[in-house]
Write a protein that holds these residues in place. Structure first.
Motif, short mmCIF file in Angstrom:
data_model
loop_
_atom_site.label_atom_id
_atom_site.label_comp_id
_atom_site.label_asym_id
_atom_site.label_seq_id
_atom_site.Cartn_x
_atom_site.Cartn_y
_atom_site.Cartn_z
N PHE A 184 -1.52 -10.20 -3.53
CA PHE A 184 -0.12 -10.02 -3.07
C PHE A 184 0.22 -8.64 -2.59
CE2 PHE A 184 4.38 -10.47 -4.86
CZ PHE A 184 4.77 -11.32 -4.16
N ASP A 185 1.16 -8.57 -1.57
CA ASP A 185 1.57 -7.20 -1.04
C ASP A 185 2.82 -7.26 -0.84
OD1 ASP A 185 1.00 -9.37 1.07
OD2 ASP A 185 0.83 -7.51 2.46
N GLU A 186 3.53 -6.17 -0.41
CA GLU A 186 4.85 -6.11 0.19
C GLU A 186 4.61 -5.68 1.73
OE1 GLU A 186 9.47 -4.42 -0.59
OE2 GLU A 186 7.61 -3.07 -0.89
N CYS A 187 5.44 -6.61 2.44
CA CYS A 187 5.43 -5.95 4.10
C CYS A 187 6.76 -5.37 4.27
CB CYS A 187 5.32 -7.37 4.87
SG CYS A 187 5.40 -6.99 6.49
N VAL A 188 6.63 -4.01 4.83
CA VAL A 188 7.82 -3.44 4.97
C VAL A 188 8.47 -3.67 6.20
CG1 VAL A 188 6.80 -1.26 6.16
CG2 VAL A 188 8.75 -0.92 4.97
N GLU A 189 9.83 -3.77 6.45
CA GLU A 189 10.43 -4.05 7.78
C GLU A 189 9.95 -2.75 8.65
OE1 GLU A 189 13.09 -1.45 5.21
OE2 GLU A 189 11.76 -3.23 4.72
N HIS A 190 10.60 -3.23 9.92
CA HIS A 190 10.47 -2.40 11.10
C HIS A 190 11.72 -2.26 11.85
CE1 HIS A 190 8.91 0.11 14.36
NE2 HIS A 190 9.51 -0.72 15.32
N PRO A 191 12.43 -1.02 12.11
CA PRO A 191 11.80 0.27 11.62
C PRO A 191 12.18 0.40 10.21
CG PRO A 191 14.03 0.45 12.69
CD PRO A 191 13.82 -0.85 12.79
N ALA A 192 11.26 1.43 9.57
CA ALA A 192 11.33 1.76 8.30
C ALA A 192 10.99 3.32 8.15
CB ALA A 192 10.57 1.01 7.12
N THR A 193 11.73 3.97 7.22
CA THR A 193 11.61 5.47 7.12
C THR A 193 10.37 5.83 6.51
OG1 THR A 193 12.53 5.26 4.77
CG2 THR A 193 13.97 5.71 6.81
N TYR A 194 9.94 6.73 6.60
CA TYR A 194 8.64 7.12 6.07
C TYR A 194 8.59 7.14 4.50
CZ TYR A 194 4.50 9.95 4.87
OH TYR A 194 3.14 10.49 4.54
N GLU A 195 9.71 7.44 3.89
CA GLU A 195 9.82 7.51 2.34
C GLU A 195 9.78 6.27 2.16
OE1 GLU A 195 11.72 9.18 4.32
OE2 GLU A 195 10.86 11.11 3.89
N ARG A 196 10.31 5.20 2.79
CA ARG A 196 10.53 3.88 2.34
C ARG A 196 9.10 2.98 2.44
NH1 ARG A 196 10.35 -0.91 0.57
NH2 ARG A 196 10.82 -2.87 1.88
N THR A 197 8.33 3.35 3.68
CA THR A 197 7.28 2.80 3.82
C THR A 197 5.98 3.30 2.74
OG1 THR A 197 7.75 2.64 5.99
CG2 THR A 197 5.32 2.52 5.46
N ARG A 198 6.22 4.77 2.48
CA ARG A 198 5.38 5.18 1.30
C ARG A 198 5.60 4.37 0.09
NH1 ARG A 198 7.05 10.84 0.22
NH2 ARG A 198 8.60 9.55 -0.83
N ASP A 199 6.69 4.21 -0.34
CA ASP A 199 7.16 3.79 -1.50
C ASP A 199 6.66 2.17 -1.61
OD1 ASP A 199 8.03 6.18 -2.50
OD2 ASP A 199 10.11 5.48 -2.19
N GLY B 282 1.36 0.44 5.36
CA GLY B 282 1.62 1.54 5.80
C GLY B 282 2.34 1.68 7.17
N GLY B 283 3.04 0.54 7.26
CA GLY B 283 3.74 0.70 8.49
C GLY B 283 3.45 1.09 9.76
N GLY C 279 1.28 -5.89 8.04
CA GLY C 279 2.58 -5.49 8.34
C GLY C 279 2.57 -5.16 9.71
N LEU C 280 1.91 -5.76 10.67
CA LEU C 280 2.13 -5.46 12.28
C LEU C 280 2.72 -6.72 12.64
CD1 LEU C 280 -1.24 -3.91 12.78
CD2 LEU C 280 0.95 -2.78 12.63
N ALA C 281 3.08 -6.62 13.97
CA ALA C 281 3.88 -7.77 14.72
C ALA C 281 5.18 -8.09 13.98
CB ALA C 281 2.89 -8.85 14.99
N VAL C 282 5.58 -7.04 13.68
CA VAL C 282 7.01 -7.31 12.79
C VAL C 282 8.16 -6.50 13.69
CG1 VAL C 282 6.22 -7.35 10.81
CG2 VAL C 282 6.85 -5.18 11.79
N GLY C 283 7.86 -6.48 15.09
CA GLY C 283 9.01 -5.86 16.03
C GLY C 283 8.68 -4.67 16.77
N GLU C 284 7.69 -4.05 16.29
CA GLU C 284 7.26 -2.79 16.93
C GLU C 284 6.66 -3.08 18.38
OE1 GLU C 284 3.05 -4.40 15.19
OE2 GLU C 284 5.38 -4.24 14.72
N PRO C 285 6.64 -2.14 19.26
CA PRO C 285 5.96 -2.27 20.61
C PRO C 285 4.47 -2.49 20.53
CG PRO C 285 7.24 -0.35 20.64
CD PRO C 285 7.22 -0.81 19.03
#
Length: 387
Positions: free
Chosen positions: A148-163, A205-206, A231-237
């Motif tokens: 079980f994991d948490e997928c971070v949104e994009h874009p996300a700050t470094y701090e949000r991604t680290r947490d 790790g975003g 956590g990929l293919a969530v809107g990044e180039p």
């Protein structure tokens, strides 16, 4: 133990052929896994899926979140597990439900204990913890299950991604502990000679390479039998996706299966396989088909995207792709497929999906053959589980 993975010689660029041995069969890698969200690959019957490409889909994916909500994991377990429930005897993988819960956004609340969310079906309140995700996946009984994991949104700050990454690591440890204590509860445990499922980790790790490196290193401490890049293919180039995959592959174990979750277009999965990715899944073949988007190759072998709704196909007597060996291209014209789609005939969704799935599976067969030819020394695999 219930998984072994043997790798042939590695080609230039990192691509490798392998054999993944699971309780329900052997999977030749690199492999594309069609997505059967609710124990069904949308619009395509299981017998057809077994005949696509040269030898059919070797492994498919089912969705923990959706099967938990409907018909319920306990019912599936009483039916003998998801394989028996859907009459599919080949290998299967279930995701953890983390990405689907992530996609609910405003309907969820994340805490260190887990995620509280409301069902997209009826608004009812539910709670997923790492332990609960393991219980649901064990009840479903797929050969491979995910932490079980948490997928971070994009874009996300470094701090949000680290947490978020730290939370994923904590949940991975809890997932592994609960799985190890309960893995013999899988519905087919006895009939498969005491084999269990296998639990894979998920690197997060975003879009930050140093966080991806840290995530891979932390997860490797758990010594899991396989690792996914999530956590990929969530809107990044696309170029960012490729960079994150390439960098993360550097830090993952070379002797274990490496899985990129939720990608991509046919040319993308071919590229990633040649980089050294062993497993991929995506809803795109059937989703695109249901919207009239079909895949073919031009005379140079490049992927072409065809919108079958276009008027230019109204009297086109040719197949989608003259070089394609699928049952759709062998029988139906572009004109007929356009007519079905424009007329709203359900058959359009099935035929489009069948062709696209065949195209994806044939693409992986093409890559596997190319890798075998490239290394020129790819021998027979030992298909007995060893670890």
């Amino acid at each position: 133990m219930s998984l072994s993975f043997e790798i042939g010689k590695v080609a230039d660029g990192g691509g490798r052929r392998g054999a993944l041995v699971l309780p329900h069969g052997v999977v030749e890698t690199p492999v594309f896994m069609p997505v059967g969200t609710a124990a069904s690959v949308k619009a395509v019957e299981q017998g057809v899926i077994e005949r696509l490409g040269t030898s059919g889909a070797q492994i498919i994916l089912a969705n923990t979140y959706h099967l938990y909500l409907r018909p319920g994991h306990e019912l599936v377990a009483r039916m003998g597990g998801v394989h028996k429930f859907m009459s599919w005897e080949r290998p299967m993988l279930t995701d953890s439900g983390g990405f689907q819960v992530f996609s609910l956004s405003s309907l969820r609340k994340v805490t260190p204990d887990g995620v509280e969310f409301r069902s997209h079906l009826d608004g009812s309140k539910h709670f997923f913890s790492p332990e609960h995700s393991m219980d649901v996946q064990i009840a479903l009984g797929a050969d491979v299950m995910m932490v079980f994991d948490e997928c971070v949104e994009h874009p996300a700050t470094y701090e949000r991604t680290r947490d978020s990454m730290a939370l994923t690591h904590a949940w991975a440890r809890r997932s592994r502990g609960h799985f190890e204590a309960n893995k013999e509860r899988v519905p087919w445990f006895a009939e498969r000679g005491g084999k269990t499922q296998s639990l894979f980790g998920i690197v997060q790790g975003g879009m930050y390479a140093n966080l991806r490196k840290e995530s891979a290193e932390r997860l490797m401490e758990l010594d899991l039998p396989g690792y996914a890049i999530g956590g990929l293919a969530v809107g990044e180039p696309r170029e960012v996706t490729r960079e994150m995959i390439a960098r993360t592959l550097e830090w993952l174990p070379k002797d274990k299966p490496r899985y990129v979750m939720g990608v991509g277009y046919p040319d993308e999965i071919e590229e990633y396989a040649k980089m050294g990715v062993d497993m991929m899944d995506c809803v795109l073949p059937t989703r695109a088909g249901r919207h009239g988007l079909l895949f073919a190759r031009d005379g140079d072998g490049a992927v072409v995207r065809m919108n079958i709704k276009r008027k230019e196909y109204a009297e086109d007597q040719g197949p989608i792709d003259a070089a394609c060996g699928c049952m759709v291209c062998a029988r139906y014209s572009r004109a007929y497929l356009r007519h079905l789609f424009v007329a709203g005939e359900p058959l359009a969704l099935t035929l489009n999906s069948v062709h696209n799935l065949h195209f994806y599976l044939a693409t992986m067969e093409r890559v596997r053959k190319g890798l075998a030819d490239a290394v020129d020394a790819f021998g027979e695999f030992n298909t007995e589980p060893t670890s």
